[in-house]
Scaffold this motif. Structure first.
Motif, short mmCIF file in Angstrom:
data_model
loop_
_atom_site.label_atom_id
_atom_site.label_comp_id
_atom_site.label_asym_id
_atom_site.label_seq_id
_atom_site.Cartn_x
_atom_site.Cartn_y
_atom_site.Cartn_z
N GLU A 1 74.68 16.82 -92.18
CA GLU A 1 74.00 16.55 -90.61
C GLU A 1 75.05 16.46 -89.60
OE1 GLU A 1 74.70 12.38 -92.25
OE2 GLU A 1 73.89 14.30 -93.11
N LEU A 2 76.17 16.19 -89.88
CA LEU A 2 77.31 16.22 -88.74
C LEU A 2 77.60 17.36 -88.01
CD1 LEU A 2 79.92 14.52 -87.49
CD2 LEU A 2 81.18 15.08 -89.72
N ALA A 3 77.65 18.57 -88.99
CA ALA A 3 78.16 20.08 -88.52
C ALA A 3 77.16 20.39 -87.21
CB ALA A 3 77.51 21.24 -89.68
N PRO B 1 77.14 10.11 -78.96
CA PRO B 1 76.13 9.64 -79.62
C PRO B 1 76.08 10.63 -80.87
CG PRO B 1 75.01 10.91 -77.78
CD PRO B 1 76.62 10.86 -77.69
N TYR B 2 75.78 9.62 -82.21
CA TYR B 2 75.81 10.34 -83.38
C TYR B 2 74.11 10.27 -83.81
CZ TYR B 2 76.52 11.49 -88.19
OH TYR B 2 76.35 12.26 -89.61
N GLU B 3 73.26 11.32 -83.30
CA GLU B 3 72.18 11.17 -83.41
C GLU B 3 71.51 11.01 -84.86
OE1 GLU B 3 73.79 13.53 -82.32
OE2 GLU B 3 73.26 13.86 -80.00
N ASN C 1 71.31 7.35 -84.98
CA ASN C 1 71.05 6.83 -83.68
C ASN C 1 71.95 5.60 -83.29
OD1 ASN C 1 69.40 6.53 -81.55
ND2 ASN C 1 68.14 4.84 -82.64
N VAL C 2 73.57 5.90 -83.21
CA VAL C 2 74.52 5.02 -82.96
C VAL C 2 75.28 5.95 -81.96
CG1 VAL C 2 74.22 3.77 -85.17
CG2 VAL C 2 75.91 5.89 -84.81
N TRP C 3 76.26 5.32 -81.20
CA TRP C 3 77.28 5.79 -80.40
C TRP C 3 78.64 5.38 -81.21
CZ3 TRP C 3 78.18 8.23 -75.54
CH2 TRP C 3 76.89 8.48 -74.76
N HIS D 1 84.84 4.29 -84.37
CA HIS D 1 84.27 3.03 -84.22
C HIS D 1 82.79 3.03 -83.62
CE1 HIS D 1 84.71 -1.00 -83.78
NE2 HIS D 1 84.34 -1.23 -82.50
N ASP D 2 81.98 2.22 -84.02
CA ASP D 2 80.41 2.20 -83.78
C ASP D 2 80.62 1.26 -82.37
OD1 ASP D 2 78.06 1.69 -83.29
OD2 ASP D 2 77.42 1.25 -85.42
N ILE D 3 80.37 1.87 -81.30
CA ILE D 3 80.28 1.42 -79.64
C ILE D 3 78.88 0.99 -79.48
CG2 ILE D 3 82.56 1.95 -79.34
CD1 ILE D 3 81.34 4.09 -77.54
N THR D 4 77.72 1.15 -80.50
CA THR D 4 76.44 1.17 -79.76
C THR D 4 76.11 -0.29 -78.90
OG1 THR D 4 75.88 2.14 -81.80
CG2 THR D 4 73.96 1.17 -80.58
N GLU D 5 76.79 -1.09 -79.31
CA GLU D 5 76.41 -2.49 -78.80
C GLU D 5 77.11 -2.36 -77.33
OE1 GLU D 5 77.59 -5.93 -80.84
OE2 GLU D 5 75.89 -5.76 -82.31
#
Length: 913
Positions: free
Chosen positions: A430-432, A455-457, A460-462, A479-483
């Motif tokens: 799904e990354l491609a 965003p990495y759809e 559902n995270v940034w 690094h997950d920066i969703t918060e």
């Protein structure tokens, strides 16, 4: 201080079942603090106050909080000052949180008791909710900062103090660039300019700590824009410490360079051997590698240089090559001529049909030791990559995964060891199709490092990513920066929206009005400043929680009646602003009338029906160069004019309003120092016996000569002094000056002139008035009967009982009391009997020369004489007036016909003349 008005039935109607807060009770106490009257519902906690000392009721209300509140109230009662206390009250084993407030009311007090238990509970809940939102920002490990268009910090996150040692006080207001390493400042200037021009920028910089160290930071910066106009308002910078990351990459690069140097610079020994292994030829490299001259080794076998532990296995391989063709490679431990060990990588080959063996020996002593070091270094690097908070993986040019730490494997839920050697797009198909995948391909194709936040759809995270390109492929940190992104969205909401109503706030509407002024349009930008009527009474009576819900409904109603392009904002409190474009004053008036009309319909809040209404000030940007600040100020000025007119009206700003407001503000600011700067002066208007026209006294009149406005009328500055609470100090100074001058004049001329001094309503209510009079008489040595205090009817009737008491006390000192401007107010004969006055001063409005007024004046004088009062006429300006007063048997008089108000020197010349 104005007395608070009780809530009117038209403002609030309620039913007991619908109330969510406790009802208010009203009480009235005498001068001793004993509650004489209570207005409350049956069973209310204030019932117990009746016929009890207020302090005693507070003491018994709660075992802990009661005595403290009672002490505070007792202190206020002693000063005859307003008070407000909040405490817990126990009623029927239930603890209530109540507010008890009181205001001086004559000699006594009037006040209320309000149950605010539920309001406090709701406020605590709201605070906890807001604190939750703040936790996202306050506990972020990233460094979050916001700067304005001028490049100066306006906000930093708490993580700056935790991680860098900087506090908001150190950084806010300072240039962003000043905290960077001098070498990083030029590119950072360019990067900040690009952000303020609307671009997203990523940059690595060194930032200084308070102790002078520099920390490497990877920074992503982006513009903060107006959501409607797209105009850039500043920049948000998100930074992370990449010191360890930089150091790790430096180590990897150093190792790669070292390996390359070892391979390219290691000289090889080239040998030619016979099948039995004797050396037939060797190159010069043997000298540098083993310390032998080439001639010294000819005829010898390689076994002569190999350490004993490796001799047997090597001899067997060489014997195989002596019998048939083939290849042989190994690493041998050899001895240098000086006996030191040397590691050689040996390759031997006997081509088919050949009688010689070709061999090469490469000195790999250093690389052998390097491999041992690299093995340890790789183990250390893997430990570092596993310990960081980022996910990390690397791919070669064929997109095969060469390494991944556990965080990266866990992120995509794959087995780490099984993923090594697999193609990235197969591990995460799904990354491609995402933008992140596109950035990877671009970095690989251009061999260029990059960093970004996207965003990495699929999950559902940034993600915040740093991609480092090298000749072998890519190394990627993520690094997950969703918060953090949620916190940024919340910060944006807090920066531009009113948290109570959700409407735009002051900062946003200022920018919106500025944008409207910058945009050319046929219609004129117009600001409507709206202030609610009677909101304070509702807020004070029912609590802030109810007031807040009312404000929310007001905001919704105002927004619902405006056009799509109009903007409604809340400035704070009960003040709202509407920004709209209007063709002319008629169009603006139509909007104002619509706003007033929509607010006339009662609001239903917490089961209570409330009517508020509003006053509106309107300012049109019909002049070139108008600014948002000027429009807001003008609309505010017009609003106060509308409020003064009352009845829920609106007013357009007029230039004279600004002039009057500026003059009043200037006088308000200058008056407190007017005494100190010697700008105030007491002048004296002579008073004479009307039969003999001989001086019998003088009236002390205050004058102010302002350095900018010149002489200022007492009618203008005395009300300001009363509003600002300065009249008591000024009045005491006038008393001292007047008594001192009267004593000096009487002593110098052998007279017994009486000086009269005006006393305002505020002075009359002051408990210090008697003390001020006694001090002035004592300091001047003036007999009490030479001082006369003039008091107006309106001042006396504000508190008839209190006024009578204070006048009796003054009368006991032996001074004279005068009722000033008699005939312009209530003019009740009962007041003349009730108040112990000595003199009646006729207002100048009675002094006419026709027969009717003459008879009327004679009747007033006769009446005063019957009551034992002397009569003084003011404003005598003509001989005819003087003749009328003489025939009416008026006792004394003053006016321009006799003398104008005179300075100290001119008054003494008047006496001599």
């Amino acid at each position: 201080m104005p007395r608070p008005l009780p809530l009117q039935p038209s403002d609030v109607s309620c039913t007991a079942a619908a109330r969510t807060g406790g009802p208010a009770a009203h009480w009235q106490a005498d001068e001793a603090g004993v509650v004489r009257h209570v207005l409350a519902q049956p069973g209310c906690l204030a019932d117990a106050m009746r016929e009890r000392a207020l302090t005693d009721w507070l003491t018994r209300a709660h075992p802990c909080a009661g005595p403290v509140a009672a002490a505070q109230v007792a202190a206020a009662l002693a000063r005859h000052a307003p008070f407000r206390v909040e405490l817990a009250v126990v009623l029927d084993d239930v603890t209530h949180q109540v507010v008890v407030a009181g205001l001086p009311d004559g000699a006594g007090y009037r006040g209320s008791v309000v149950d605010v238990t539920e309001a406090r509970t709701q406020l605590e809940h709201a605070l906890r909710s807001e604190a939750g939102h703040r936790l996202l920002v306050d506990n972020s490990t990233d460094l979050i900062a916001h700067c304005g268009m001028e490049g100066r910090y306006v906000h930093i996150s708490p993580s700056y103090e935790r991680m860098m040692g900087w506090t908001p006080a150190d950084m806010v207001g300072e240039p962003v660039i000043d905290f960077l390493h001098p070498d990083d400042q030029p590119p950072s200037h360019a990067a900040l300019a690009a952000v303020l021009a609307g671009q997203q920028v990523s940059i690595e910089v060194r930032k200084r700590t308070p102790d002078g160290r520099y920390v490497w930071l990877g920074t992503n910066a982006g513009p903060v824009t107006d959501p409607d106009t797209g105009r850039c308002l500043g920049a948000v910078m998100i930074s992370r410490d990449i010191t360890r990351e930089k150091e790790m990459l430096r180590q990897i690069q150093a190792m790669a360079e070292q390996n390359t140097a070892l391979i390219e610079n290691s000289p090889d020994i080239m040998l030619l051997l016979c099948p039995q292994g004797s050396i037939l030829h060797v190159n010069q490299a043997v000298r540098s590698v083993l310390g032998y001259e080439p001639a010294d080794v000819l005829g010898k076998t390689g076994m002569d240089f190999i350490r004993a532990e490796a001799s047997a296995a090597t001899a067997e391989k060489i014997m195989e090559l002596s019998r048939r063709d083939g290849n042989f490679s190994t690493t041998l431990g050899c001895r240098h001529k000086d006996g030191t060990p040397v590691q050689l990588a040996v390759s031997m080959r006997r081509p088919p049909g050949s009688d010689v063996i070709y061999a090469s020996a490469r000195d790999v002593t250093e690389s052998w030791h390097t491999r041992l070091a690299l093995q340890k270094s790789h183990e250390h690097t893997r430990t570092l990559l596993e310990s960081i908070s980022d996910g990390f993986f690397s791919v070669n040019q064929a997109w095969q995964i060469t390494y991944a730490n556990m965080r990266a494997a866990d992120f995509v839920s794959v087995d780490r060891d099984a993923s090594i050697g697999k193609v990235l797009w197969d591990i995460a198909p799904e990354l491609a199709a995402t933008e992140i995948g596109a950035r990877y391909r671009q970095a690989m194709a251009e061999r260029r490092s990059t960093s970004f936040e996207l965003p990495y759809e699929p999950m559902n995270v940034w993600l915040s990513e740093r991609v480092y390109a090298h000749e072998d492929g890519l190394s990627i940190f993520f690094h997950d920066i969703t918060e953090r992104k949620l916190a940024e969205a919340r910060l944006e909401q807090l920066a531009t929206r009113d948290t109570l109503t959700g409407l735009p706030n002051r900062a946003w509407i200022n920018r919106r009005v500025e944008a409207m002024l910058d945009q050319a349009a046929a219609h004129v930008p117009t600001v409507f400043f709206i202030d609610l009527n009677r909101f304070k009474a509702i807020n004070d009576s029912l609590g802030h929680a109810t007031g807040d819900r009312l404000l929310q409904q007001v905001g919704q109603r105002l927004a619902s009646c405006m056009r799509p392009d109009d903007e409604v904002a809340r400035l704070g409190g009960d003040e709202f602003v509407v920004a709209a474009r209007c063709a002319d004053r008629g169009a603006a008036a139509a909007i104002a009338e619509r706003l007033l009309e929509v607010l006339k319909t009662p609001f239903l809040v917490d089961g209570l029906e409330m009517s508020v209404g509003a006053s509106i000030g309107i300012s049109l940007a019909d002049a070139a160069g108008a600014s948002p600040a000027q429009l807001f100020q003008n609309a505010d000025t017009a609003m106060y004019k509308a409020k003064a007119l009352g009845n829920g009206s609106y007013q357009f700003f007029e230039p004279e309003m600004s002039t009057a407001a500026k003059r009043r503000l200037t006088l308000e600011l200058a008056l407190p120092r007017a005494l100190e700067l010697g700008q105030l002066e007491v002048v004296y208007q002579p008073r004479v016996h009307l039969r003999s026209l001989q001086p019998c006294g003088m009236e002390a009149l205050l004058r102010w000569r302002h350095p900018e406005y010149g002489p200022v009328s007492p009618l203008e500055f005395i009300p300001i002094a009363e509003e600002r609470g300065q009249i008591e100090a000024i009045g005491a100074w006038v008393l001292r000056q007047a008594c001192r001058f009267a004593r000096r004049v009487n002593d110098a001329h052998g007279l017994a002139l009486r000086v009269s001094v005006n006393v305002s309503a505020r002075q009359l209510r002051s408990p210090d008035l008697v003390g001020h009079v006694q001090d002035a008489l004592a300091a001047a040595g003036l007999p009490a009967d030479c001082l006369e205090l003039e008091i107006t009817e309106s001042a006396l009737i504000e508190d008839v009982a209190g006024s009578a008491a204070i006048l009796r006390t003054l009368k006991e000192l032996g001074i004279k009391l005068s009722l000033d401007d008699f005939g312009t107010g209530y003019s009740s004969l009962s007041y003349l009997k009730r108040f112990p006055v000595d003199v009646l001063k006729l207002d100048r409005s009675f002094l006419n020369e026709d027969e009717h007024d003459t008879a009327f004046i004679r009747a007033l004088v006769d009446m005063a004489h019957v009551l034992g009062l002397a009569v003084v006429a003011e404003g005598i300006e003509t001989e005819g007036m003087l003749e009328v007063l003489h025939h009416a048997r008026c006792d004394e008089g003053q006016g321009y016909l006799i003398a104008r108000p005179l300075s100290v020197a001119d008054f003494e010349r008047f006496l001599v003349g």
